[in-house]
Structure formats: C-alpha cells, structure tokens
Design a protein around this motif. Structure first.
Motif, PDB file in Angstrom:
ATOM      1  N   UNK B  92       0.827  -1.205   0.000  1.00  0.00           N
ATOM      2  CA  UNK B  92       0.000   0.000   0.000  1.00  0.00           C
ATOM      3  C   UNK B  92       0.858   1.250   0.000  1.00  0.00           C
ATOM      4  N   UNK B  93       0.283   2.345  -0.530  1.00  0.00           N
ATOM      5  CA  UNK B  93       0.914   3.665  -0.469  1.00  0.00           C
ATOM      6  C   UNK B  93       0.195   4.506   0.577  1.00  0.00           C
ATOM      7  N   UNK B  94       0.937   5.311   1.300  1.00  0.00           N
ATOM      8  CA  UNK B  94       0.323   6.305   2.172  1.00  0.00           C
ATOM      9  C   UNK B  94       0.321   7.629   1.421  1.00  0.00           C
ATOM     10  N   UNK B  95      -0.842   8.133   1.095  1.00  0.00           N
ATOM     11  CA  UNK B  95      -0.929   9.387   0.345  1.00  0.00           C
ATOM     12  C   UNK B  95      -1.323  10.510   1.308  1.00  0.00           C
ATOM     13  N   UNK B  96      -0.366  11.366   1.596  1.00  0.00           N
ATOM     14  CA  UNK B  96      -0.557  12.399   2.612  1.00  0.00           C
ATOM     15  C   UNK B  96       0.124  11.960   3.901  1.00  0.00           C
ATOM     16  N   UNK B  97       1.347  12.458   4.123  1.00  0.00           N
ATOM     17  CA  UNK B  97       2.085  12.038   5.314  1.00  0.00           C
ATOM     18  C   UNK B  97       2.091  13.188   6.325  1.00  0.00           C
ATOM     19  N   UNK B  98       0.909  13.627   6.695  1.00  0.00           N
ATOM     20  CA  UNK B  98       0.788  14.639   7.751  1.00  0.00           C
ATOM     21  C   UNK B  98       0.724  13.933   9.084  1.00  0.00           C
ATOM     22  N   UNK B  99      -0.021  14.525   9.980  1.00  0.00           N
ATOM     23  CA  UNK B  99      -0.095  14.004  11.337  1.00  0.00           C
ATOM     24  C   UNK B  99      -0.691  12.586  11.370  1.00  0.00           C
ATOM     25  N   UNK B 100      -1.863  12.403  10.751  1.00  0.00           N
ATOM     26  CA  UNK B 100      -2.500  11.084  10.783  1.00  0.00           C
ATOM     27  C   UNK B 100      -1.760  10.084   9.901  1.00  0.00           C
ATOM     28  N   UNK B 101      -1.382  10.506   8.687  1.00  0.00           N
ATOM     29  CA  UNK B 101      -0.669   9.614   7.774  1.00  0.00           C
ATOM     30  C   UNK B 101       0.617   9.110   8.396  1.00  0.00           C
ATOM     31  N   UNK B 102       1.373  10.025   8.995  1.00  0.00           N
ATOM     32  CA  UNK B 102       2.618   9.647   9.662  1.00  0.00           C
ATOM     33  C   UNK B 102       2.348   8.683  10.803  1.00  0.00           C
ATOM     34  N   UNK B 103       1.282   8.952  11.555  1.00  0.00           N
ATOM     35  CA  UNK B 103       0.927   8.090  12.684  1.00  0.00           C
ATOM     36  C   UNK B 103       0.607   6.677  12.192  1.00  0.00           C
ATOM     37  N   UNK B 104      -0.127   6.585  11.112  1.00  0.00           N
ATOM     38  CA  UNK B 104      -0.476   5.267  10.576  1.00  0.00           C
ATOM     39  C   UNK B 104       0.764   4.522  10.079  1.00  0.00           C
ATOM     40  N   UNK B 105       1.709   5.263   9.521  1.00  0.00           N
ATOM     41  CA  UNK B 105       2.945   4.620   9.057  1.00  0.00           C
ATOM     42  C   UNK B 105       3.746   4.048  10.229  1.00  0.00           C
ATOM     43  N   UNK B 106       3.561   4.643  11.415  1.00  0.00           N
ATOM     44  CA  UNK B 106       4.273   4.163  12.603  1.00  0.00           C
ATOM     45  C   UNK B 106       3.555   3.009  13.282  1.00  0.00           C
ATOM     46  N   UNK B 107       2.326   2.703  12.845  1.00  0.00           N
ATOM     47  CA  UNK B 107       1.543   1.663  13.512  1.00  0.00           C
ATOM     48  C   UNK B 107       1.857   0.285  12.935  1.00  0.00           C
ATOM     49  N   UNK B 108       2.623  -0.479  13.673  1.00  0.00           N
ATOM     50  CA  UNK B 108       3.019  -1.798  13.183  1.00  0.00           C
ATOM     51  C   UNK B 108       1.840  -2.775  13.159  1.00  0.00           C
TER      52      UNK B 108
END
Lengths: 218, 218
Positions: B92-108
């Motif tokens: 998957x791609x994360x489109x929009x790496x703001x506060x929520x996007x970044x947080x989701x990328x950190x969620x293992x």
C-alpha cells in the motif's frame, strides 16, 4: 431555546448523525473557497446523498435553505461544528500506548475535532514516566487517581486484544463514561457507558475482500 | 475446491464480513489461552451476537461445529485469518504524510493484518526525501512511476480534506484499485474502485452526542 435544542438532540436518528460530519467536511471546504451559499442539490452531487435526505437531516438542526439561494455556508459550518461537539474541548485518556495508541497521541487532527488527550496509560515500565507530544504517560494503576483529578470522561482503548476487556473494566470502574475502542475485540459494558468501535484493522478485511471480488469480475 | 472457495466469497453478505474479524479477535485470544474448542453459544456470550447468527456466518466459510464440542479453535483462527486476507501481504501507499498519515505509518499493527506500506507521498518539500520507520516518502508527482514499479494496488488517503478528491483522482489515474479513505470527505470514484471510509473524527461526534444524551437521562 435550550429546551428546543434538547428536543432536537433526542430525536436525531443515528444515520443522520453519521452523515452530518460529511456535510461539515464539504461546507468547510466551501468556506475556505469563500463560497457564500450552497443548495442541498449541490451538496447531494458532491456527497452522493439524496438532496431531500440532506434537507431533512439539516432540518433536524433547524437549518432551512432559502428558495433559489440555498443555505448560508458560514451558518452551516458554525451550527454543524457546534452541534457535533467539535468546538468544545473533551478531555480523554489514551489507554494502551503501544504502536497505535502512540500514533493516535501524535495525531493533532484529534485536537481539531475537540479531543484533548491529557494522559496516556500503560503497563510497560519502559514508557511509563515518558511523554509523547508533551502528554505524560502514567502507570495503569494511576488511572483512578488521575481520573478523579482531571474529571476526564473519555477513554481511548488501544491495548493488545487480550487485555481489551480487562482494561475496559478498569476504565469503567474508574468512572470513565465513554470508551473509544480501537481494538478488534467487542468489549462488554453496562448500558450507560458509551462504546464506539473503530476497529480499523477490520476495515482492511473489507478492502481485501472487495478487491478480490472486483478482480474476479474484471 | 478452488471453485468452491470462489463461490463462498461471492455470496458472503457484508454484515457477515464485518462480524468475522470480531470472531477472529476472540478465537485468537482463546488460542493464546490454549483453549481447544469453542461453541457458538460461548462466542455469542462474548461478542453479543446471536449464536445462530454466528453459526450461519461461519457456515459461509464451510466451518461447522461438532455437537457438544463446538468448533476447533486452531481451525477457526486459521480459516478466518486466511479468508479475511490477513495472512497475505498487500502493498500500500500512504498518500498524505501529515499528522495522521505519519501516525499510521508508525503503527506496526497494520503489518500484522497484512498491510505493507511501501512508500509515502506528500507535496511538503520538508518531508519529501525523508522516511518514517524505513519507509521512504516521495513527491506526489512520483506516484505513477512508483505504482508501476511496485505494482501496488491500495492507497491510504490521509491528505487535508480540501485535497481529498484531487488526490483520489490522481491515485485512480495512476492505477490504484482501492482507496482507504481516512479523510471525512466523501470521495467520488468509478464503480470498480474499492472505497473504504474510515473517518475516525466522525466517530468522535457520535461519542460526544451519546454522552450528552446519557447525561441528560442520568
């Protein structure tokens, strides 16, 4: 007027309540674009909800569009945000500061929607005593004391699934009135406790499944 | 057998699909506790879904309990996780790496449920070229090239609401087949694109509103 407001809130059906944030998101956008008026037909086109349904939903909040002009955008934004509780500050605890809990504490979007996380709780000695974005993380055993002190009513549950019910029981015993449950576990609670399930991982299953169906049809 | 599986997936109703992850969360727990068998009555008590409904839901997956013994826990875990797609890896791609996007990328946690975020995309020059948890963040204009290269099909949308439709249009034009929409905006998309809305902020409105109702009744 206060009585009238109460009456409105009591009769509001849940599907309406679920649609109101969509309208708010759209009219927020229009406000930024300096649009002054919007018709239910125009909202309908954008949101894919029937125009008559939109008019009905908004009428629950005493919002009525003017013939040929529509609704005033500023009024819609103000009344919707106010009604949805996004303008007030609601204190909350993060219970379980693992990967997802920590991520949510870093999401400033929650603050914009009125949620103010005042403390995190965990049993992991490595993170107890630390903080995320200036919000302190305490030991789970301090939950009761901290609740009394801060008057917090909302708890966000993001512990591992095997501790979900146990943590929820503790939160309720400590006096929290609402649990925003991010675990995939269906927690049990007395009827007067508000439970909102947001199991984002379950949504993944829906995506995977629908993609499979599409690729079969395609 | 492969044909039979296909047939099952096509006829599965969405409410069933929404309940299956709850069953999985519970039987995962039982498996950790070394429990060998579970009855639909027991699941019903924990999950607050009718036992007959549970039996019906599981029968869609060809799972049948034995009289007086119930379902084998290991089999339930295996078949449910497999059916729900949690055992495969979905890029998957994360489109929009703001506060929520970044947080989701950190969620293992997402990885545990089969979602593998391979790249993030943003327009903010300050973060393009950096990475979060070893996942690189690229410029939005590289989306098409990166999609072709990686064959990624799922895009997670977490841009500011005013860019939601525009970003979704780009994602679809680049060939993504599913959009997991974390914005409160109702994006429009062709019918063959899978859209899953997870507007967590909208859930806050439900919590606030129900708490208000409770305090009025109390």
């Amino acid at each position: 007027m206060a009585e009238e407001q109460n009456k409105i809130k009591t009769i509001l059906p849940e599907p309406t309540l679920r649609r109101l944030p969509w309208y708010l998101a759209y009219v927020n956008l229009l406000q930024k674009q300096k649009v002054e008026y919007v018709s239910s037909t125009q909202i309908a086109k954008e949101i894919k909800v029937d125009a008559s349904q939109i008019a009905k939903d908004l009428s629950f909040l005493n919002l009525k569009g003017k013939t040929r002009i529509g609704y005033e955008v500023d009024t819609l934004v103000c009344v919707l945000a106010d009604f949805l509780g996004f303008k007030e500050i609601h204190n909350a605890f993060m219970v379980g500061v693992g990967s997802l809990g920590g991520a949510l504490m870093r999401d400033s979007g929650l603050t914009q929607y009125g949620l103010n996380i005042v403390a995190g709780f965990d049993i992991n000695k490595d993170i107890v005593g630390t903080s995320i974005c200036d919000v302190p993380i305490y030991d789970m055993k301090d939950l009761a004391a901290c609740r009394k002190e801060t008057g917090t009513e909302i708890g966000i549950l993001a512990v591992p699934v095997e501790h979900a019910q146990e943590a929820a029981d503790l939160m309720i015993a400590c006096g929290l009135k609402a649990i925003w449950n991010f675990t995939p576990y269906r927690i049990k609670a007395p009827e007067d406790i508000v439970i909102q399930n947001t199991s984002i991982y379950a949504h993944l299953a829906l995506i995977y499944n629908r993609m499979q169906d599409n690729s079969k049809q395609g």
